[in-house]
Design a protein around this motif. Sequence first.
Motif, PDB file in Angstrom:
ATOM      1  N   VAL A 178     -13.419 -41.556  -0.379  1.00 25.25           N
ATOM      2  CA  VAL A 178     -13.843 -40.260   0.145  1.00 25.25           C
ATOM      3  C   VAL A 178     -12.594 -39.503   0.559  1.00 25.25           C
ATOM      4  O   VAL A 178     -11.798 -39.987   1.376  1.00 25.25           O
ATOM      5  CB  VAL A 178     -14.797 -40.414   1.349  1.00 25.25           C
ATOM      6  CG1 VAL A 178     -15.151 -39.035   1.925  1.00 25.25           C
ATOM      7  CG2 VAL A 178     -16.058 -41.161   0.929  1.00 25.25           C
ATOM      8  N   HIS A 233     -11.828 -42.531   3.755  1.00 21.02           N
ATOM      9  CA  HIS A 233     -12.789 -43.641   3.775  1.00 21.02           C
ATOM     10  C   HIS A 233     -12.817 -44.288   2.403  1.00 21.02           C
ATOM     11  O   HIS A 233     -12.699 -43.613   1.369  1.00 21.02           O
ATOM     12  CB  HIS A 233     -14.189 -43.111   4.128  1.00 21.02           C
ATOM     13  CG  HIS A 233     -15.275 -44.140   4.046  1.00 21.02           C
ATOM     14  ND1 HIS A 233     -15.501 -45.065   5.035  1.00 21.02           N
ATOM     15  CD2 HIS A 233     -16.198 -44.388   3.067  1.00 21.02           C
ATOM     16  CE1 HIS A 233     -16.522 -45.840   4.689  1.00 21.02           C
ATOM     17  NE2 HIS A 233     -16.959 -45.452   3.505  1.00 21.02           N
ATOM     18  N   GLU A 247     -18.748 -47.645   0.732  1.00 23.92           N
ATOM     19  CA  GLU A 247     -20.051 -46.996   0.635  1.00 23.92           C
ATOM     20  C   GLU A 247     -20.136 -45.776   1.538  1.00 23.92           C
ATOM     21  O   GLU A 247     -19.549 -45.729   2.610  1.00 23.92           O
ATOM     22  CB  GLU A 247     -21.164 -47.980   1.002  1.00 23.92           C
ATOM     23  CG  GLU A 247     -21.341 -49.125   0.027  1.00 23.92           C
ATOM     24  CD  GLU A 247     -22.515 -50.009   0.398  1.00 23.92           C
ATOM     25  OE1 GLU A 247     -23.127 -49.771   1.464  1.00 23.92           O
ATOM     26  OE2 GLU A 247     -22.828 -50.922  -0.380  1.00 23.92           O
ATOM     27  N   ALA A 248     -20.892 -44.792   1.098  1.00 23.89           N
ATOM     28  CA  ALA A 248     -21.155 -43.592   1.896  1.00 23.89           C
ATOM     29  C   ALA A 248     -22.420 -42.936   1.357  1.00 23.89           C
ATOM     30  O   ALA A 248     -22.961 -43.349   0.325  1.00 23.89           O
ATOM     31  CB  ALA A 248     -19.975 -42.622   1.833  1.00 23.89           C
ATOM     32  N   GLU A 249     -22.881 -41.953   2.077  1.00 26.34           N
ATOM     33  CA  GLU A 249     -23.957 -41.070   1.614  1.00 26.34           C
ATOM     34  C   GLU A 249     -23.347 -39.685   1.523  1.00 26.34           C
ATOM     35  O   GLU A 249     -23.360 -38.906   2.462  1.00 26.34           O
ATOM     36  CB  GLU A 249     -25.134 -41.082   2.605  1.00 26.34           C
ATOM     37  CG  GLU A 249     -25.882 -42.395   2.690  1.00 26.34           C
ATOM     38  CD  GLU A 249     -26.731 -42.662   1.451  1.00 26.34           C
ATOM     39  OE1 GLU A 249     -27.230 -41.688   0.856  1.00 26.34           O
ATOM     40  OE2 GLU A 249     -26.881 -43.840   1.084  1.00 26.34           O
ATOM     41  N   ARG A 250     -22.771 -39.392   0.357  1.00 24.10           N
ATOM     42  CA  ARG A 250     -21.962 -38.191   0.211  1.00 24.10           C
ATOM     43  C   ARG A 250     -22.806 -36.959  -0.109  1.00 24.10           C
ATOM     44  O   ARG A 250     -23.690 -37.000  -0.984  1.00 24.10           O
ATOM     45  CB  ARG A 250     -20.934 -38.350  -0.918  1.00 24.10           C
ATOM     46  CG  ARG A 250     -19.823 -39.311  -0.609  1.00 24.10           C
ATOM     47  CD  ARG A 250     -18.876 -38.770   0.456  1.00 24.10           C
ATOM     48  NE  ARG A 250     -18.191 -37.570  -0.031  1.00 24.10           N
ATOM     49  CZ  ARG A 250     -17.946 -36.503   0.708  1.00 24.10           C
ATOM     50  NH1 ARG A 250     -18.380 -36.431   1.946  1.00 24.10           N
ATOM     51  NH2 ARG A 250     -17.296 -35.479   0.206  1.00 24.10           N
ATOM     52  N   GLN A 282     -19.655 -40.522  11.133  1.00 24.15           N
ATOM     53  CA  GLN A 282     -20.362 -39.775  10.099  1.00 24.15           C
ATOM     54  C   GLN A 282     -19.437 -39.002   9.166  1.00 24.15           C
ATOM     55  O   GLN A 282     -19.917 -38.378   8.216  1.00 24.15           O
ATOM     56  CB  GLN A 282     -21.344 -38.800  10.759  1.00 24.15           C
ATOM     57  CG  GLN A 282     -22.601 -39.452  11.306  1.00 24.15           C
ATOM     58  CD  GLN A 282     -23.408 -40.119  10.200  1.00 24.15           C
ATOM     59  OE1 GLN A 282     -23.684 -39.538   9.154  1.00 24.15           O
ATOM     60  NE2 GLN A 282     -23.786 -41.369  10.420  1.00 24.15           N
ATOM     61  N   PRO A 298     -17.474 -39.667   6.618  1.00 24.47           N
ATOM     62  CA  PRO A 298     -17.606 -39.848   5.161  1.00 24.47           C
ATOM     63  C   PRO A 298     -18.832 -39.160   4.572  1.00 24.47           C
ATOM     64  O   PRO A 298     -18.871 -38.874   3.364  1.00 24.47           O
ATOM     65  CB  PRO A 298     -17.692 -41.368   4.991  1.00 24.47           C
ATOM     66  CG  PRO A 298     -17.081 -41.930   6.223  1.00 24.47           C
ATOM     67  CD  PRO A 298     -17.430 -40.966   7.317  1.00 24.47           C
ATOM     68  N   ASN A 299     -19.842 -38.923   5.416  1.00 25.34           N
ATOM     69  CA  ASN A 299     -21.087 -38.309   4.951  1.00 25.34           C
ATOM     70  C   ASN A 299     -21.131 -36.816   5.237  1.00 25.34           C
ATOM     71  O   ASN A 299     -22.196 -36.208   5.191  1.00 25.34           O
ATOM     72  CB  ASN A 299     -22.277 -38.992   5.630  1.00 25.34           C
ATOM     73  CG  ASN A 299     -22.268 -40.497   5.445  1.00 25.34           C
ATOM     74  OD1 ASN A 299     -21.796 -40.999   4.423  1.00 25.34           O
ATOM     75  ND2 ASN A 299     -22.770 -41.229   6.425  1.00 25.34           N
TER      76      ASN A 299
END
Length: 431
Positions: A198, A207, A210-213, A395, A397-398
């Motif tokens: 990220v 980062h 895993e993330a929720e991009r 938060q 990364p998201n």
Amino acid sequence: MNRSPFRRHPAAWLTLPATAALLTACGRSAQLPDCVTGTPAPTATQTQRWEAASPRSSLELAIDGSSSMLGLTGSASAQSAWKALLKGVSLSAAANGLSVKPVRIGSGKSTPITSTSLATNPCFFSGCGAFRPVTSSLGSLWEQPGLSQGAPPLRVAITDLEVNDGDISKLVKAIKPHVTEGAVIGILAVRLPFEGNVFNSQGTVIHKGEAERPTYLLATGPQAQLHSFLRDIKTKSALAGVPTSSMQLTLLDEQANAPTLLAKNVTSNPADQIREVPLRLGDQTYSPYSNASYQFARLESGVESLSLSTGTNPATDLQPDLGLVNIGGIALPAIDTGIKGIRTTGFQLRGTDLTVAIDIPKSKIGGALRANVPRGQLPEAWWVAWNRSDPTAKQAPNQTDGLLLLFTSLSKLMVESGTTPAASLCLAFSR
């Protein structure tokens, strides 16, 4: 506090007969200046310009080919969600009778591709095989030929909006001519599974893993067509497997020109230190019952902080003020209308409700003020939540660098000068 013929706090009961007696004793209740000033939005000129833009037969679709998007192909779940979003776009285009002209965008160029399915290949983002490495440069989509007088094309960029070096001004500058010719702006935002690096907008990795991009469909085009197209993408993407809860849709022509928000509640800090009664300010008596757009507050002597809210239940978990709210004094006869020492200290957006915290020093014994948010400057709650303000936060990364600045800048493009504000929270107070 809620507007009511009777106040809720037992120490502050005032019946309607008592109110009438007070007004009789002090003279007829005077009218405060208008809380909301300006031309209603949207203006007739805007509406005519949007309605005059004819629908297009093709969709110019640009997919950001920069490496910051690579994590969308970094795992099986990421690949699946990314393919579902692209399928939603393709199906929506077909349902709306649009032929698709896809391009890979980056490094200031738009390169035609044969199919959006090519964007499921990791090389599309990493720059291998048939694809050379590129950096993010979203403005180039809107700089392409095809814009003519009164006939804006339908253009959509799929991107993470991590604009290189935070260069938001170039993107806004490129979109502005389209708005001038009648285009509106829409944003469909989707949080997708992501596995990889990220980056922030300076190209630094913040980062790994895993993330929720957030991935965004930033779109411009004729109003009715754009609205229908983006709504269909949301529906069809959900049917293809993208959770509805992960998607946010904002149509900026509607968001930027929504009815002005007014204050519906005033509370003190500490609580229960306000009475909503007619106020004697200068040589006039003002009543809440004849000035419905104002909140009224008689403050206990030690109270220096209060909150105005556009909802009936004001938020208490306020964020630090971001300079979104302007405080101005409202001129009244025979009273000092200066606002020295009065300042906003925090705000919160909950759905469409806005809460603003205001400090009023003890030296201010009475007056009227307006907490004003200009059109184009009031964000939606999700903009604030998805904006990366602290790169070290859990938060981060998201979230997206510079999102709040970009979206408020785009929102402002949809605003006509001289129109009413996005929010106008007015207060009459005394001690």
